[in-house]
Every structure is written in C-alpha cells, then in structure tokens.
Design a protein around this motif. Structure first.
Motif, PDB file in Angstrom:
ATOM      1  N   PHE A  89       0.764  -1.265   0.056  1.00 58.20           N
ATOM      2  CA  PHE A  89       0.086  -0.056  -0.150  1.00 58.20           C
ATOM      3  C   PHE A  89       0.901   1.148  -0.037  1.00 58.20           C
ATOM      4  O   PHE A  89       0.331   2.134  -0.771  1.00 58.20           O
ATOM      5  CB  PHE A  89      -0.841   0.165   1.348  1.00 58.20           C
ATOM      6  CG  PHE A  89      -1.884   1.072   1.271  1.00 58.20           C
ATOM      7  CD1 PHE A  89      -3.063   0.979   0.361  1.00 58.20           C
ATOM      8  CD2 PHE A  89      -1.933   2.069   2.153  1.00 58.20           C
ATOM      9  CE1 PHE A  89      -3.860   2.076   0.164  1.00 58.20           C
ATOM     10  CE2 PHE A  89      -2.716   3.177   2.002  1.00 58.20           C
ATOM     11  CZ  PHE A  89      -3.775   3.274   1.097  1.00 58.20           C
TER      12      PHE A  89
ATOM     13  N   ILE B 177      -4.474   0.280  -3.704  1.00 57.57           N
ATOM     14  CA  ILE B 177      -5.145  -0.543  -3.126  1.00 57.57           C
ATOM     15  C   ILE B 177      -4.907  -2.056  -3.938  1.00 57.57           C
ATOM     16  O   ILE B 177      -4.957  -2.980  -3.313  1.00 57.57           O
ATOM     17  CB  ILE B 177      -6.571  -0.402  -3.308  1.00 57.57           C
ATOM     18  CG1 ILE B 177      -7.079   0.872  -2.296  1.00 57.57           C
ATOM     19  CG2 ILE B 177      -7.494  -1.586  -2.987  1.00 57.57           C
ATOM     20  CD1 ILE B 177      -8.485   1.401  -2.243  1.00 57.57           C
TER      21      ILE B 177
ATOM     22  N   MET C 212      -1.589  -3.451  -2.859  1.00 63.17           N
ATOM     23  CA  MET C 212      -1.691  -4.064  -1.506  1.00 63.17           C
ATOM     24  C   MET C 212      -2.317  -5.358  -1.683  1.00 63.17           C
ATOM     25  O   MET C 212      -1.635  -6.414  -0.963  1.00 63.17           O
ATOM     26  CB  MET C 212      -2.684  -3.030  -0.732  1.00 63.17           C
ATOM     27  CG  MET C 212      -2.954  -3.784   0.778  1.00 63.17           C
ATOM     28  SD  MET C 212      -4.061  -2.859   1.761  1.00 63.17           S
ATOM     29  CE  MET C 212      -5.647  -3.174   0.810  1.00 63.17           C
TER      30      MET C 212
END
Length: 478
Positions: free
Chosen positions: A314, A408, A411
């Motif tokens: 992230f 995102i 991540m």
C-alpha cells in the motif's frame, strides 16, 4: 522561434523568473530545478503548460516532467532564462540546502545505488532468461528443460552466468566504486578496494557457513591470524569499506604535501582500509546485513506476514514520492545474498503494474480526449516496463483517485505474493517484465498477482470516477 520557445517562456515566468533559479539540469524525462524560493513556483499554472506532464518535489529539487524531448526543451529554456548549464552533481549539491538530515541520508544512498541500476537490470534479465531455459520444464511433456535437451542452450546457460556472476557476486566492486565516486575519492582505488573484498583467493562468502574452522584459510602474521573470507554479493561491508577509504583519502590529501601526495595518500588510505575491512568492517557489516535480512524475512514469513505485505504494497508508491524507496535496493540485495532470493522485489514490480493499470483506466475514461492520450499512453507503457514516475506524477497524483486505486490493487497483489512465498532471483526488472526475475517455481503465483494488479486498479479507478471520487479535469462530458 522554435516550437519550444513559448512553453519555455511560460515555464520561466511561472517558476519565478531567472532570479528564482539556483540551479537547473535535466535527466531522461525531467527538468530538475533547485529554486531559491520554491513557494514562488505556481504549480497549477506550470502543469497547465501543454508540454508539461506533471511536477513534483523530491530530494530538494522541483522536477518538471517533460518527456523524451526534455533535452531539446532544456536547451531552449536555459538560453531564454540566461542561466548556465549545470551538471547533475552540482544540482544535487545545491539541492541539499533544501533537505533535512533524513532526506540527505536517503539522497546519499540513492547516489550510491543509482549508477548500479543499469547493471542490476541487465543482471536481472540474464538470470530471468537462465531461469526460463534452465529451470522450467518446457519439453517432453513437462519433464525436461531446454538446457537438458540441447547442447546449444546448455552452452548459453553456462555462458550467461559469466555476466550474472560478474554483476551479483562481484557487486561489492561496483558499490565501493560508487561510494568513492560519490564522496570524491579516487574511483580506481575504490574499484581496487572492492576487488580485495571478492578476490578469488578468498573463501567464497557462501562457503563459510558450511566450512570447518580449520578449513578457512588465513593470513598468518605470526602474532595474529586473519581469516581469508570474501564478501561476495555483500552490500553493507562494501559500503562501510568504501566510506572509510573515502574519508581517509580525502582527509589525507588535506595534510600531506602535494609533492609526495600521489605516492603517500593512496598507500595510507588503501592499505589500512583493506586491513580494517577484513578485521572489523567486514564481520560487523555481515552481522548487520544478516540481522536486517533476518528481521525482514521473519516479518514476511510470520503469522503477520500478510499484514507486512499489505502495508508495504500500500505504501510503496508514496515512498517513491518521498525518495525513501531507495532504501529497498540495499535490503533487496542483502536478502539476495543471504536467502538466495528476495520477497520484496516481487511486491515492487506488482506496484509498478498497479500504477500502470490505473493509468490504463484513465485512458479508457478519457478515451475521447486526444490531449489526455498524449500524456497517458506513453505513461502507461513506461509504467508497465517498470518506470512509474510519468504515470504517477503525470496522471495518477494529478487526479488523486487513480493513485489510491493503484495503492489498493498493489496491496492485494502484495498479500498474494507474500502469502504464496514468491521470491525473485534478482532486482532491477520491474513492471510486466518483472516476471523474468521470479524464481520458476513461483512464476504462476506471481502471474496471479499480476492479474490482480491489473484488474483491481483498473476497476476501482473506473468506479471511483463514476462516484465523482475525484476531479477529472480533462474529461469531456456530454
């Protein structure tokens, strides 16, 4: 007047005029300014100039992304501004006045590893190609590799290791050279110092753990013995040795008369450094490096490894903005020397892909806007090849929500990568070609991570745009 005259004049005006420029240079795609007063630069108006693809501030420099035509534009700009051509090193020195202590340390680390990147990229591609022909069972119903069925490919596999070994096993030579270059010491002596850490007469660093005490050769001085251990592929011992040598040489130059300086300074700086490198700095650096790699690896393989991976995936892109991502090069190389691979680099490559995928979504969203495509298409291509700056600063950060969508996606992909134990053999090859650096046994799961890093950022960017999650200044609405 050239086609660059008008945008050059606008940039000069909006940056605060010639009097606000302390130093200016350029790299492959960017103008790099050290400004007297950074607040005088009108970022919004600068980014409105057609040739400008984005701006950001890093390492004390205000950087304006121009693209591949930057060198021609730069020549027009300095002529119009009436400022002299400045070397990159001079600009960096001037920029350090605008940095705090941490930023200076990161800048120094970047200056050491940046010159090594071309070699690391080549080495990564070579190891990746050797993986494909030597490790992946492509023939005879998935039972034999190309190397096992063809003498030609076996020869290629063996020959390419000559280059791979030169880059990775003898990496300390490049590091000590880079440190000497950075510090202003004699670069050839920096190279000699590095060779003394990896000389063939030394026991290979990888053979120490399995060797009995009596099997380790020594230099016997009668009253003392020094183990002849090499530091192949070791990062921290090379950095420490390079720093000591540079400090000694630079300070000796100040006190030794010029008449004998050429004879005395190299001897008094190199010999003590080599001795201390094998007695003190090498063992200490080895322990520090082993500790760092053990901590990182333990974090990634623990029950909370998924959390570490999620956090790293992230925040990696924001780290690029600050320049702190340069620290990962040293950690990656240290992990490679200890673990024969690194789990960090796959996450970095996936972050590259995620940023490119967010730009791809912006191309789709603004598909009717030709002006936008001139910026976004080249940015997406370079991002998928591992160079993220045009995409991040030219598109994703300007809109905001694509950057978040990419973070995102990165991540989730990082969690998949670490959760599957994906390891890379080398660093330097990012983006989609990054799969070449992945160990063959992990290529399938890395490919899954790549799909995630493409799909999630793309979908989230489209969703965020429909939710009016951010501003889309170039989109033409019906």
């Amino acid at each position: 007047m050239s086609k660059y005259s008008e945008p050059a004049k606008r940039l000069l005006d909006e940056i605060g005029g010639s009097e606000n420029i302390s130093a200016v240079t350029h790299c492959a795609t960017r103008m790099r300014f050290v400004l007297v007063d950074p607040k005088k630069a009108d970022v919004e108006k600068i980014e409105a100039i057609p040739i400008v693809k984005g701006t950001f501030t890093q390492a004390g420099q205000f950087q304006v992304i121009v693209g591949n035509e930057v060198s021609t534009f730069y020549n027009e700009f300095v002529k119009m501004a009436g400022v002299s051509d400045t070397s990159k090193d001079d600009a960096k020195v001037a920029a350090k006045k605008n940095m705090n202590f941490l930023q200076r340390m990161i800048a120094h680390l970047a200056d050491i590893f940046t010159p090594l990147i071309p070699a690391l990229v080549v080495g990564g591609l070579i190891l990746g190609f050797r993986n494909i022909i030597g490790e992946i069972k492509l023939l005879e119903d998935g039972t034999l590799s190309l190397v096992e069925t063809s003498q030609f490919w076996a020869g290629v596999h063996s020959f390419l290791w000559l280059i791979g070994e030169a880059i990775f096993h003898f990496l300390p030579v490049g590091i000590t050279w880079a440190v000497a270059r950075k510090m202003g010491a004699s670069q050839i002596l920096g190279i000699v110092l590095g060779i003394t850490l990896v000389s063939p007469q030394l026991l290979n660093a990888y053979g120490v753990a399995g060797a009995e005490t009596g099997d380790i050769p020594v230099w016997d001085f009668g009253f003392a013995q020094i183990e002849m251990i090499g530091y192949q592929a070791q990062v921290i011992p090379a950095i420490l040795a390079g720093l000591l040598f540079s400090v000694l040489e630079i300070n000796l130059r100040k006190v030794i008369p010029n008449a004998i300086s050429m004879i005395v300074v190299p001897f008094l700086s190199l010999v003590p450094t080599v001795l201390l490198a094998h007695i003190v700095l090498g063992p200490i650096g080895w322990q520090i490096g082993t500790f760092i790699s053990d901590v990182v690896y333990a974090g990634l393989t623990s029950a909370f490894g998924w959390l570490f991976a999620a956090l790293f995936g992230f925040v990696y892109a924001p780290l690029v903005i600050t320049g702190l991502h340069h620290m990962t090069n040293a950690i990656d190389l240290q992990l490679m020397s200890v673990l024969d691979g690194t789990p960090l680099w796959p996450m970095i490559a996936l972050s590259n892909i995620a940023q490119g995928s967010a730009v791809l979504a912006m191309i789709y969203i603004n598909r009717k806007n030709k002006e936008e495509r001139q910026v976004s298409v080249p940015a997406a291509i370079s991002c998928y090849l591992g160079v993220t700056e045009p995409a991040m600063f030219g598109i994703n950060l300007k809109y905001g929500f694509p950057f978040l969508a990419a973070m995102i996606g990165s991540m989730v992909a990082a969690v998949i990568s670490v959760g599957s134990g994906v390891m890379a053999n080398s660093i330097g090859v990012g983006g989609l070609p990054g799969i070449l650096s992945i160990q063959p046994v992990h290529m399938v799961m890395f490919a899954v991570g790549m799909v995630v890093a493409i799909v999630i950022p793309f979908l989230l960017t489209v969703v965020f745009s429909k939710m009016n999650f951010g501003k889309i200044p170039f989109q033409k609405r019906a």
